[in-house]
Each structure stands twice: as C-alpha cells, then as structure tokens.
Write a protein that holds these residues in place. Structure first.
Motif, PDB file in Angstrom:
ATOM      1  N   ASP A   1     -41.017  39.258  32.338  1.00  0.00           N
ATOM      2  CA  ASP A   1     -41.593  39.827  30.981  1.00  0.00           C
ATOM      3  C   ASP A   1     -40.333  39.819  29.450  1.00  0.00           C
ATOM      4  N   GLY A   2     -39.291  38.552  29.690  1.00  0.00           N
ATOM      5  CA  GLY A   2     -38.378  38.657  28.793  1.00  0.00           C
ATOM      6  C   GLY A   2     -39.441  37.902  27.499  1.00  0.00           C
ATOM      7  N   LYS A   3     -40.433  37.067  28.374  1.00  0.00           N
ATOM      8  CA  LYS A   3     -40.933  36.167  27.176  1.00  0.00           C
ATOM      9  C   LYS A   3     -42.163  36.499  25.926  1.00  0.00           C
ATOM     10  N   LYS A   4     -42.302  38.041  27.115  1.00  0.00           N
ATOM     11  CA  LYS A   4     -43.759  38.823  26.289  1.00  0.00           C
ATOM     12  C   LYS A   4     -43.207  38.961  24.625  1.00  0.00           C
ATOM     13  N   GLY A   5     -44.100  38.935  23.354  1.00  0.00           N
ATOM     14  CA  GLY A   5     -43.669  39.744  22.543  1.00  0.00           C
ATOM     15  C   GLY A   5     -42.622  38.852  21.599  1.00  0.00           C
ATOM     16  N   VAL A   6     -41.727  37.611  22.213  1.00  0.00           N
ATOM     17  CA  VAL A   6     -40.687  37.149  21.093  1.00  0.00           C
ATOM     18  C   VAL A   6     -41.525  36.192  20.252  1.00  0.00           C
ATOM     19  N   VAL A   7     -43.059  36.141  20.651  1.00  0.00           N
ATOM     20  CA  VAL A   7     -43.722  34.761  19.504  1.00  0.00           C
ATOM     21  C   VAL A   7     -44.424  36.197  18.794  1.00  0.00           C
ATOM     22  N   GLY A   8     -44.291  36.571  17.639  1.00  0.00           N
ATOM     23  CA  GLY A   8     -44.796  37.255  16.559  1.00  0.00           C
ATOM     24  C   GLY A   8     -45.675  36.607  15.934  1.00  0.00           C
TER      25      GLY A   8
END
Length: 267
Positions: free
Chosen positions: A242-249
C-alpha cells in the motif's frame, strides 16, 4: 485449521482474525518473502537450461510443432521442480505431525519418496526426546500485525524452544527471521476451538532438518536483534502492498515531444 482461516491475495497469505472476521494480517512467510532473492534468478535460468539440454529431443520437436508451448515448457521448468519439492515437504510435514502426536506410521502406506523422512523423524524422536507443548498452531501478533503457523513448541533438555521441520536441500538463514516472529508473537490461537493462550517464554529456536540421507537438529539464533530485522520487513511488506501507491505524482511541468505509452501502443 479450525481456529484461523487464511486467504491468498496478490501472491501473499493473510490470516483472518477469528475474533471478528474482519482484521486480516500477513503471514510470517509472506513477510520474510520481502527479503531480496537474487539467487533465484540464476537458479530459474539454470533449471530452464537443464530442461532444454536433458529433454532436447522433446523440446526440439515441440519447437517445430508449437513454439509457444516450447517456451512455456522451458520457462516453467523451475516452477515444476519447486512444486515437486513443496509437495514432498507438505506430505512429510503431515506425517511428522502425526508422529509427534504419538501415531505409529505404517510405511507400507507411505510414498517411497517420503519413507526415509518418516524413519529419520522417528529416530529424532527417540534420540532427542522432545516434550511437545504445542503442535501445528497459529501465532498472532496484535502489536505488530502479523500471524503465522509454527510446527512445534517443545521442551528439549529442559528448555522451551520453537521448532521448525525442514526438508529443503539446506537450512537457509531466513528461518531465523521466521522463528523470531513466532517467538515474539503475542498469543497462540488454538486450532481446536480458537481459544487464545499466551506464547510461552522461549529460550530459542531450532530446525529439524530431514533429508533422505539423514537428519540433523540445528540451533537457530532468533533473539531480539533478529526480530528487529523481521519488523523492518513487516514495514517493507506494508510499503509494497500500500505505501508506495501514489508516491509518484503527475508531472507539474514538461517539455519536448515525449510520446506517451498509449500513443506508442496506438501507433
């Protein structure tokens, strides 16, 4: 197991809390699976190469009739070998549990590949004389949110230890992480009725390594320092899930004539 249900999701095993049926936590082996395994790439390549060389007459004919089938046959060679080892290990574990519970196994009803393992486990029981306190139960960590199924907790030479049966070619160092997770869990959820009991204070851990040619009883360091590494892997598991989801915008600025993936596929 009657006490705790599990489910597979995204290649990982999750345990369902029997108290409410809602809380799902990852299994110990799935967490330990976060360790890098670069050696598996070379092993898989070796298995494919050996399958091609050993079965060249079959593969060459398959290449002419069904090239895609030949590719599938070779690329899955490592999975076939892994499954065979897993099946043997599962069969041996089932018999080990029955032996540990005092059942006499009739070797006439045991597959030839597993017969040596049954004999060696019986010799281990006679030689080491473990006093089993728990067999094939589930531990649950309320504090760190994981669960797992251990093979045994037993008294050996007056000390209470957590045990794991291994039938693999070697005893890998990752087992220390596995045993530390069992050791420092909060409670045991009993398979028979779902009752929770405290994990007893454990002096350490050990592996019974059973191979066709013999057995060995191997101590494993699974103290607080090892458990700290396991807890770090637990954080990595959350990151991967879950944590890496969406960290790159999305880009806030861009230039040039960059072609998107959709445009490339359309072309």
């Amino acid at each position: 197991m009657a006490g705790v249900r599990t489910l597979q999701r995204g290649g990982s095993r999750f345990y369902i809390n029997p108290d409410d049926g809602a809380i799902k936590v990852p299994g110990v082996t799935s967490v330990v699976g976060m360790l890098p395994k670069n050696y598996l790439t070379f092993w898989a390549a070796k298995e494919s190469a050996e399958a091609a060389v050993t079965n060249w007459d079959i593969v060459s004919q398959l290449c002419q009739r069904d090239p895609a089938g030949a590719i599938d046959y070779l690329k899955n060679a490592h999975m076939r070998k892994s499954k065979a080892a897993s099946d043997l290990g599962s069969a041996a574990h089932d018999l080990f549990e029955r032996q540990a519970r005092g059942e006499t196994i009739n070797l006439r009803h045991v597959h030839a590949d597993v017969k040596p393992h049954v004999r060696w486990f019986d010799e281990f029981l006679q030689e080491i004389q473990p006093e089993f306190l728990h067999l094939e139960e589930t531990v649950w960590s309320d504090e760190h949110q994981y669960a797992g199924s251990f093979d045994a907790i037993a008294k050996v030479d007056g000390e209470t230890v957590v045990l794991d049966w291994k039938t693999s070619r070697s005893v890998y160092d990752s087992v220390a992480l596995q045993l530390s997770a069992y050791r420092y869990a909060n409670r045991i959820i009993k398979a028979a009725d779902g009752e929770s009991v405290d994990v007893p204070e454990l002096a350490g851990g050990a592996v019974l390594h059973v191979r066709p040619e013999g057995w060995s009883f191997v101590p494993v360091e699974c103290g607080p320092k090892v458990f700290e590494v396991f807890k770090s892997l637990r954080e990595v598991f959350t990151w991967e899930r879950d944590g890496k989801k969406g960290v790159v915008g999305r880009p806030i600025a861009s230039g040039g004539e960059q072609e998107t993936g959709t445009q490339r596929r359309a072309a």
